[in-house]
Write a protein that holds these residues in place. Structure first.
Motif, PDB file in Angstrom:
ATOM      1  N   ALA A  86      56.005  31.642  55.220  1.00 48.89           N
ATOM      2  CA  ALA A  86      54.900  32.331  54.542  1.00 48.89           C
ATOM      3  C   ALA A  86      53.677  31.438  54.453  1.00 48.89           C
ATOM      4  CB  ALA A  86      55.339  32.775  53.153  1.00 48.89           C
ATOM      5  N   VAL A  87      53.886  30.177  54.095  1.00 47.88           N
ATOM      6  CA  VAL A  87      52.763  29.247  53.961  1.00 47.88           C
ATOM      7  C   VAL A  87      52.080  29.019  55.305  1.00 47.88           C
ATOM      8  CG1 VAL A  87      52.147  26.845  53.463  1.00 47.88           C
ATOM      9  CG2 VAL A  87      53.639  28.091  51.905  1.00 47.88           C
ATOM     10  N   SER A  88      52.873  28.818  56.354  1.00 44.48           N
ATOM     11  CA  SER A  88      52.300  28.504  57.669  1.00 44.48           C
ATOM     12  C   SER A  88      51.499  29.655  58.249  1.00 44.48           C
ATOM     13  CB  SER A  88      53.413  28.106  58.642  1.00 44.48           C
ATOM     14  OG  SER A  88      54.291  29.200  58.864  1.00 44.48           O
ATOM     15  N   THR A  89      51.904  30.898  57.988  1.00 45.50           N
ATOM     16  CA  THR A  89      51.200  32.049  58.564  1.00 45.50           C
ATOM     17  C   THR A  89      50.167  32.663  57.628  1.00 45.50           C
ATOM     18  OG1 THR A  89      52.947  33.566  57.832  1.00 45.50           O
ATOM     19  CG2 THR A  89      53.146  32.659  60.054  1.00 45.50           C
ATOM     20  N   CYS A  90      50.366  32.513  56.310  1.00 44.53           N
ATOM     21  CA  CYS A  90      49.455  33.156  55.355  1.00 44.53           C
ATOM     22  C   CYS A  90      48.281  32.278  54.939  1.00 44.53           C
ATOM     23  CB  CYS A  90      50.220  33.602  54.107  1.00 44.53           C
ATOM     24  SG  CYS A  90      51.403  34.926  54.420  1.00 44.53           S
ATOM     25  N   ILE A 136      51.018  40.276  46.748  1.00 43.41           N
ATOM     26  CA  ILE A 136      51.898  40.318  45.564  1.00 43.41           C
ATOM     27  C   ILE A 136      53.350  40.432  46.019  1.00 43.41           C
ATOM     28  CG2 ILE A 136      52.609  41.746  43.602  1.00 43.41           C
ATOM     29  CD1 ILE A 136      49.594  42.391  43.200  1.00 43.41           C
ATOM     30  N   LYS A 137      53.585  41.308  47.003  1.00 41.74           N
ATOM     31  CA  LYS A 137      54.940  41.488  47.545  1.00 41.74           C
ATOM     32  C   LYS A 137      55.417  40.228  48.258  1.00 41.74           C
ATOM     33  CE  LYS A 137      55.603  45.834  46.393  1.00 41.74           C
ATOM     34  NZ  LYS A 137      56.699  46.245  45.481  1.00 41.74           N
ATOM     35  N   ILE A 138      54.508  39.597  49.032  1.00 38.70           N
ATOM     36  CA  ILE A 138      54.866  38.373  49.764  1.00 38.70           C
ATOM     37  C   ILE A 138      55.234  37.260  48.788  1.00 38.70           C
ATOM     38  CG2 ILE A 138      53.916  36.509  51.185  1.00 38.70           C
ATOM     39  CD1 ILE A 138      52.324  38.708  52.703  1.00 38.70           C
TER      40      ILE A 138
END
Length: 314
Positions: free
Chosen positions: A236-240, A219-221
């Protein structure tokens, strides 16, 4: 079969319905053996790449290394006995081997969930507090978190074993292809109130606490991503993405295993039920190293370099 006593062995009867007259058991053996070899090769390769390259000695990769080690551990708790049982005419397992498998399978599941939760916390710090990340996620903190994940889980499941080993059993038939705690507890003639309460508490804590932490961090991310720059969203997309994929993959298998262990699923074909009960022990260990190896550019480049170097050397 057994009348109010402690069994010296358990019969894994799901094999009889699945393999019938053993017409295909050699084919099943080859499929499972190839799957096990692929899991070993994929996870060992990623562990070696992370360990030998100093550029990967960062918190995210250390947690990944812990994840891959756990997947090797969980697979080893399942596959050797599974392979022996496929080739065997009598599908029995000694009580000590059964309890050892229960310990391995349950510790694997608990460690996987906790490891994924800690990885989500690490990504939360990296994306939401990039300037403070190195001070908040130090090498010492990484070691402490990994040690806590493993030691706490081992302690919890040792206590689980101390509750099931003394049980007086009225049978020794387990309708699965591997041993699990709930199946053994259902065979007990003696009082299992403590086992049931403890099992419920441990299952709830090991599932809902990590899920709560994962939901909170994401939620925070997502808040930071929606209000941040394009570069922040790409990071964020590449690591999450791989983390969320591995979480959903493992959660699906674990939830199905919990449901089918506690409720009769007579409407589901036996072969499908067995496959789904094995899903959380086979698919995450196979797909996670492949997915992280393809998605994370650092690992992908180093894996290619290592394979290319060994190929030229040979």
């Amino acid at each position: 079969m057994v009348n109010s006593t402690q069994s010296s062995y358990f019969a894994l009867v799901a094999y009889f319905d699945t393999f019938g007259y053993f017409k295909y058991h050699y084919i099943y053996f080859m499929i499972v053996m190839c799957l096990y070899m692929l899991i070993i090769c994929a996870n060992v390769l990623l562990i070696v790449v992370i360990c030998v390259n100093r550029s990967l000695h960062e918190p995210m990769y250390m947690f990944l290394c812990s994840l891959f080690v756990n997947e090797l551990y969980g697979s080893t708790g399942l596959f050797p006995l599974l392979l022996l049982q496929i080739l065997s005419d009598i599908h029995t397992v000694s009580a000590s081997a059964c309890f050892l498998q229960i310990f391995c399978v349950y510790t694997y599941g608990n460690i996987e969930f906790l490891n994924l939760a800690v990885m989500s916390y690490d990504r939360y710090l990296a994306i939401c507090f990039p300037l403070q990340y190195n001070t908040r996620m130090t090498a010492k903190k990484v070691v402490v978190l990994i040690a806590l994940i493993w030691l706490l889980t081992f302690f919890v499941n040792i206590f689980t074993l101390t509750l099931i080993v003394p049980l007086q059993l009225c049978g020794n038939i387990i309708n699965k292809v591997y041993c699990d705690n709930h199946s053994v507890v259902k065979l007990a003639c003696s009082d299992t109130t403590i086992n049931n309460i403890y099992g419920l508490i441990v299952t709830s804590l090991s599932v809902f606490c990590p899920l709560f932490l994962i939901c909170y961090t994401y939620i925070k991310i997502f808040k930071v991503c929606f209000s941040g720059s394009k570069q922040t969203r790409q990071k964020a997309v590449s690591t999450c993405t791989p983390h969320l994929t591995s979480l959903l993959n493992f959660s699906f298998g674990a939830c199905f295993e919990i449901i089918q262990s506690r409720f009769k699923m007579t409407g589901v074909p036996n072969m499908l039920r067995i496959f789904l009960s094995l899903y959380f022990l086979t698919c995450p260990p196979l797909f996670n190293p492949v997915m992280y190896g393809l998605k994370l550019s650092k690992i992908r480049v180093l894996c290619k370099g290592m394979i290319y170097f060994n190929w030229n050397k040979s």
